[in-house]
Write a protein that holds these residues in place. Structure first.
Motif, mmCIF file in Angstrom:
data_model
loop_
_atom_site.group_PDB
_atom_site.id
_atom_site.type_symbol
_atom_site.label_atom_id
_atom_site.label_comp_id
_atom_site.label_asym_id
_atom_site.label_seq_id
_atom_site.Cartn_x
_atom_site.Cartn_y
_atom_site.Cartn_z
ATOM 1 N N ALA A 573 -7.361 -6.623 6.360
ATOM 2 C CA ALA A 573 -8.561 -6.664 5.521
ATOM 3 C C ALA A 573 -8.704 -8.046 4.918
ATOM 4 C CB ALA A 573 -8.476 -5.610 4.416
ATOM 5 N N GLY A 574 -9.948 -8.434 4.615
ATOM 6 C CA GLY A 574 -10.195 -9.709 3.958
ATOM 7 C C GLY A 574 -10.059 -10.890 4.900
ATOM 8 N N ARG A 575 -9.556 -11.992 4.381
ATOM 9 C CA ARG A 575 -9.460 -13.238 5.135
ATOM 10 C C ARG A 575 -8.102 -13.889 4.930
ATOM 11 N NH1 ARG A 575 -9.670 -17.833 1.984
ATOM 12 N NH2 ARG A 575 -10.448 -17.624 -0.163
ATOM 13 N N GLU A 576 -7.824 -14.881 5.730
ATOM 14 C CA GLU A 576 -6.613 -15.672 5.501
ATOM 15 C C GLU A 576 -6.988 -16.994 4.840
ATOM 16 O OE1 GLU A 576 -4.323 -17.236 8.749
ATOM 17 O OE2 GLU A 576 -5.934 -16.884 10.170
ATOM 18 N N VAL A 590 -2.599 -13.603 -0.380
ATOM 19 C CA VAL A 590 -2.646 -12.571 0.647
ATOM 20 C C VAL A 590 -1.362 -11.761 0.506
ATOM 21 C CG1 VAL A 590 -2.568 -12.117 3.132
ATOM 22 C CG2 VAL A 590 -4.095 -13.879 2.248
ATOM 23 N N VAL A 591 -1.476 -10.438 0.640
ATOM 24 C CA VAL A 591 -0.304 -9.578 0.496
ATOM 25 C C VAL A 591 -0.152 -8.738 1.760
ATOM 26 C CG1 VAL A 591 -0.563 -9.481 -2.004
ATOM 27 C CG2 VAL A 591 -1.618 -7.704 -0.584
ATOM 28 N N ASN A 592 1.033 -8.169 1.935
ATOM 29 C CA ASN A 592 1.230 -7.285 3.089
ATOM 30 C C ASN A 592 1.019 -5.840 2.676
ATOM 31 O OD1 ASN A 592 3.591 -6.819 1.662
ATOM 32 N ND2 ASN A 592 4.914 -6.880 3.456
ATOM 33 N N GLU A 593 1.079 -4.940 3.644
ATOM 34 C CA GLU A 593 0.794 -3.525 3.388
ATOM 35 C C GLU A 593 1.788 -2.912 2.411
ATOM 36 O OE1 GLU A 593 -1.030 -1.700 7.419
ATOM 37 O OE2 GLU A 593 0.926 -2.665 7.670
ATOM 38 N N THR A 594 3.055 -3.283 2.532
ATOM 39 C CA THR A 594 4.065 -2.719 1.633
ATOM 40 C C THR A 594 3.819 -3.144 0.195
ATOM 41 O OG1 THR A 594 5.704 -2.663 3.410
ATOM 42 C CG2 THR A 594 6.545 -2.611 1.178
ATOM 43 N N PHE A 595 3.382 -4.385 -0.007
ATOM 44 C CA PHE A 595 3.017 -4.846 -1.353
ATOM 45 C C PHE A 595 1.879 -3.991 -1.892
ATOM 46 C CE2 PHE A 595 0.700 -7.279 -4.450
ATOM 47 C CZ PHE A 595 1.611 -8.092 -5.090
ATOM 48 N N ALA A 596 0.869 -3.770 -1.075
ATOM 49 C CA ALA A 596 -0.290 -2.991 -1.526
ATOM 50 C C ALA A 596 0.123 -1.569 -1.903
ATOM 51 C CB ALA A 596 -1.351 -2.977 -0.429
ATOM 52 N N ARG A 597 1.012 -0.955 -1.097
ATOM 53 C CA ARG A 597 1.471 0.398 -1.412
ATOM 54 C C ARG A 597 2.280 0.425 -2.693
ATOM 55 N NH1 ARG A 597 2.231 0.695 4.220
ATOM 56 N NH2 ARG A 597 4.418 0.076 3.999
ATOM 57 N N VAL A 626 -7.168 -11.993 -1.532
ATOM 58 C CA VAL A 626 -8.302 -12.162 -0.615
ATOM 59 C C VAL A 626 -8.014 -11.574 0.764
ATOM 60 C CG1 VAL A 626 -9.135 -14.211 -1.813
ATOM 61 C CG2 VAL A 626 -7.517 -14.467 0.102
ATOM 62 N N GLY A 627 -6.811 -11.089 0.992
ATOM 63 C CA GLY A 627 -6.497 -10.538 2.302
ATOM 64 C C GLY A 627 -5.269 -9.659 2.275
ATOM 65 N N VAL A 628 -5.212 -8.751 3.242
ATOM 66 C CA VAL A 628 -4.047 -7.889 3.430
ATOM 67 C C VAL A 628 -3.654 -7.984 4.893
ATOM 68 C CG1 VAL A 628 -3.125 -5.542 3.337
ATOM 69 C CG2 VAL A 628 -4.791 -6.293 1.622
ATOM 70 N N ILE A 629 -2.363 -8.290 5.146
ATOM 71 C CA ILE A 629 -1.892 -8.374 6.531
ATOM 72 C C ILE A 629 -0.963 -7.208 6.831
ATOM 73 C CG2 ILE A 629 -2.048 -10.893 6.578
ATOM 74 C CD1 ILE A 629 1.130 -10.765 6.584
ATOM 75 N N GLN A 630 -0.841 -6.938 8.112
ATOM 76 C CA GLN A 630 0.089 -5.905 8.561
ATOM 77 C C GLN A 630 1.516 -6.352 8.256
ATOM 78 O OE1 GLN A 630 0.253 -5.298 12.825
ATOM 79 N NE2 GLN A 630 0.312 -3.078 12.538
ATOM 80 N N ASP A 631 2.392 -5.402 7.948
ATOM 81 C CA ASP A 631 3.783 -5.734 7.659
ATOM 82 C C ASP A 631 4.388 -6.524 8.815
ATOM 83 O OD1 ASP A 631 3.894 -4.549 5.178
ATOM 84 O OD2 ASP A 631 4.569 -2.610 5.942
#
Length: 834
Positions: A573-576, A590-597, A626-631
């Protein structure tokens, strides 16, 4: 001497048996000697200092609130603050002296191009505490470490002085540029001393009080909440460790409660209670202080056990060979007995032969040991292999000699005892072709082979576990693409660059790298990917409730524009980051999925959430996600997904080192060759560090898995071959001894299939008993190896089934040839043999 000469003549009469025995022993002893070499260097060898047994390392169990910075010198529960170290040095502790140290990275220059190396920050009494003497000039004293930032002196290690400066005595009192600062060389340490951190080979020593001068962007020398110094002490004469622990903790406890408790903030009552009660722990410092010892202990103990099993199997083979040869020498022994030779004399003669055989095997084992050491050096990462010696030294040769002598007694005693026990009549009957042979000897031979089968099964099972574990590691989804990618690092801060100048250079290198022919994309990261480094921070996130005791930590790193697309990381989601995310622009992350959880911002709402990097500053949420990346993997292939925070390095301060990553459309080797000249064009004095492909980095990241898997598999195969040879030898000898019996059976109507079943029945019996014992041994080996396995348990039904079937096939194959030979016996010929 007469016994030795006779033993030599006897061994030369049976060259095939002698050669097989020597080869078996060489393989077993050589494997043990090679593993012992690493075991000795890492786990046994004491520091080359005065009375190392009187040295004591300090541990500092938590809680240690504040900033913590630990290195390969030890864990984060072994570091003190600088003020606490000074308090302990000046207090009544029961120690003759207390010293501190900390490794550091350094760029060094002495009239030539700058090279990347390393040093150790040490207190002024460091060398005095250890009892180290200078080779040239002088070493530090307390006067060289009194004032923070005021002592620009350095001591060289003997190795650096010889290798980099040609051993020139004229370097004394000359200048050495360390991280852009000029230091005066005041001395050189004696040869063989490389500090107290096992696994490091420092180039220089610098006073501990100079850390901030070497790293101007770092602040924390005078903070009691900044933990970074490793400490050890020398016990005062007549004082034991238990008494010293009581004395030093009296002082330590009073400092904690009277000075440091008022400085703590945001602690729960339970944490404060633990903080007030904490004490220093003491441990032997005779072998220095290093994480390598802790990490290598289990693998090396396991490998040493595996090679011991191989040696036992080899000894069993030789014992069986000696029993067989003893049966063939029955007439010789009987005649010597009849001529008046005492049993003690015969025992001495046979034991002399065994020991001579073992010593010959020991000599041959040195070649095997050197070959095994060479293999091990190729399995280890370059940085690690450079710190170890893979040549045969005196301790390894002595170990091989003692092991040879011990095995000579081990495999020679029972055959010698048995071969001198039979009476004259039995010996003469045996050589007249009449059936003979001790049932005890037969049982002993069968027992040895059964034991070999058991040990082989255990070793095959352990090798199978490690190979399956390595397969699990190789299939881990890293969340990135590592093929066709090169990486390297530069550290302008170690050349004295200020932050603004470093930022300019970072961008220039990034642009030049992206413009290289064949490079598709390029970016950078402060924390090297998959290299074992890890940085952490506490955070505050909008909507996440923080209070003392709540885990608000995350891994983090600073990265460049286009980092995620360069690394092949999927953007959810978002941008890099882009070039516009620089100083002066709104702060972004930018954060990863585990951070978001973890922080409760999963889903589309994560983009746009505000946060800060300090959990206590919840009112200052100045960074927008501004973005979320896959773990994706962070610092290790095998680690589970961790919460990770990515921040643009162009918005950060005090970034002294960056690791660059370039994805190529051509052979990565051509890009690797171009990188040193690229950096040199921008700064000819700036060294290129850790230049390699990412595939090399991944391989180095799992080096321990590869190291143990390959060695355990090699030793298991060797053990299985030795066991099959032993099984074949015992069955072949048994068939030879029972030739007349087999002929009689066939004359009375037994078919070839019946004879083959007679022989193979013995194989099955040994397989059953050996298999059961081997499975039990495999279970315990698996328990020991559990911590080294990935994605599996120490007991694996598939592995056990496969290796059991494999060993059964090998054993039946080894037994089939003697069975076939037995079935082809001519009854008339057998019955006539007298």
């Amino acid at each position: 001497m007469a016994y030795l000469k006779l033993a030599g003549r006897t061994l030369t009469k049976t060259p095939f048996i002698t050669a097989v025995a020597i080869l078996s022993l060489a393989l077993g002893i050589g494997a043990n000697a090679a593993i012992f070499s690493l075991f000795d260097q890492i786990l046994l060898r004491t520091l080359p200092v005065e009375a190392p047994e009187r040295l004591v390392n300090f541990g500092v169990p938590g809680p240690n609130p504040g900033s913590q910075s630990c290195t390969d010198a030890g864990g984060c529960d072994e570091i003190l603050s600088y003020p606490m170290l000074r308090d302990l040095q000046h207090g009544e502790t029961g120690f003759a002296s207390i010293a501190g140290h900390r490794p550091f990275a350094a760029n060094l220059s002495h009239t030539a191009r700058t090279t990347n190396g390393g040093g150790i920050l040490v207190t002024g009494n460091y060398f005095e505490t250890l009892g180290v003497q200078p080779e040239l000039g002088r070493l530090f004293s307390s006067a060289d470490d009194e004032q923070i930032g005021a002592h620009y002196v350095t001591v060289l290690t003997h190795r650096y002085w010889q290798n980099q400066l040609g051993g020139d005595p004229a370097v004394l009192n000359s200048s050495l540029v360390v991280n852009g600062q000029s230091f005066t060389i005041v001395g050189v340490t004696e040869a063989g001393f490389d500090g107290t951190t096992i696994g490091r080979q420092p180039d220089i020593f610098v006073p501990l009080s100079m850390r901030q001068a070497l790293f101007p962007s770092w602040e924390g020398v005078e903070s009691r909440r900044s933990y970074w110094v490793y400490a050890f002490g020398r016990l005062a004469p007549g004082l034991e460790m238990e008494q010293a622990a009581e004395r030093i903790n009296t002082l330590y406890g009073s400092i904690i409660n009277e000075v440091e408790v008022p400085l703590q903030e945001g602690m729960t009552d339970q944490t404060m209670e633990r903080f007030r009660a904490k004490q220093l722990t003491l441990a032997s410092g005779s072998r220095g202080q290093s994480n390598m010892q802790r990490e290598a202990e289990t693998p090396l103990n396991l490998l040493l056990a595996i090679t011991a099993f191989v040696l036992i199997i080899a000894c069993a083979n030789v014992a069986n060979l000696l029993l067989a040869r003893g049966a063939q020498r029955g007439q010789e022994i009987a005649i010597r007995s009849s001529l008046g030779a005492a049993r003690s004399q015969l025992l001495r003669q046979l034991m002399t032969e065994s020991i001579l055989l073992a010593m010959l095997g020991g000599v041959a084992s040195l070649a095997v040991a050197q070959g095994t050491l060479t293999l091990m050096s190729r399995l280890l990462p370059p940085d690690t292999s450079q710190m170890m010696s893979f040549a045969l030294d005196g301790s390894v040769i002595a170990f091989a000699a003692v092991l040879s002598l011990g095995t000579g007694f081990l495999f020679g005693f029972y055959p010698a005892l048995h071969n001198t026990r039979m009476d004259l009549t039995s010996r003469l009957k045996a050589n007249a072709g009449q059936p003979s042979g001790s049932r005890a000897a037969q049982r002993f031979r069968s027992g040895l082979v059964t034991g070999q089968i058991a040990l082989s099964l255990a070793l095959l099972a352990s090798a199978g576990l490690f190979l399956k574990s390595l397969g699990n590691v190789s299939r881990v989804d890293l969340g990135m693409q590592t093929d066709n990618m090169v990486t390297f690092a530069i550290s302008p801060s170690l050349n004295g660059y200020e932050d603004a100048r470093s930022q300019t250079l970072f961008r220039e290198v990034e642009q030049e790298l992206a413009a290289l022919p064949g490079v598709e994309a390029a970016s950078a990261s402060m924390v090297p990917v998959l290299a074992g480094s890890s940085w952490g921070t506490s955070v505050s996130v909008d909507g996440f409730h923080w209070e003392p005791g709540v885990d608000a930590g995350s891994r983090f790193t600073f990265v460049g524009p286009g980092f995620f697309s360069t690394m092949g990381m999927a953007l959810m989601a978002g941008r890099e980051f882009t070039d516009s995310d620089a100083t002066g622009a709104p702060k972004v992350a930018v954060v990863n999925e585990t951070f978001a959880r973890k922080f409760g911002i999963e889903g589309p709402g994560a983009v746009g959430t505000f946060m800060s990097r300090h959990s206590s500053n919840a009112d200052e949420l100045d960074i927008q996600i501004v973005g979320v990346i896959q773990d994706a993997a962070y610092n290790d292939v095998k680690n589970a997904a961790q919460p990770i925070l990515y921040i643009p390095y162009r918005q950060a301060e005090n970034v002294g080192t960056l690791y660059y990553y370039a994805r190529t459309a051509v052979d990565p080797s051509s890009v690797l060759r171009a990188i040193p000249s690229l950096v040199s064009r921008l700064d000819s004095d700036l060294p290129v560090e850790d230049l390699k492909t990412m595939e090399q980095q991944v391989t180095e990241s799992i080096f321990l898995d590869r190291f143990i898997s390959i060695l355990s598999a090699a030793f298991a195969v060797l053990a299985t071959i030795l066991a099959s040879v032993g099984l074949y030898g015992v069955l072949a000898f048994t068939v030879t001894q029972r030739t007349r019996e087999i002929g009689l059976r066939m004359a009375l109507g037994a078919g070839r299939a019946n004879v083959q079943r007679l022989v193979l029945k013995k194989v099955v019996q040994m397989l059953v008993f050996g298999g059961v014992a081997g499975l039990v041994a495999a279970y315990f080996l698996g328990r020991v190896a559990q911590s080294l396995l990935f994605g599996m348990e120490g007991v694996d039904a598939v592995v056990l089934s496969v290796v059991t079937a494999l060993l059964a096939g090998v054993a039946l194959g080894a037994g089939y040839l003697p069975a076939l030979r037995a079935s082809r016996v001519d009854p008339m010929v057998a019955l006539r043999s007298e």
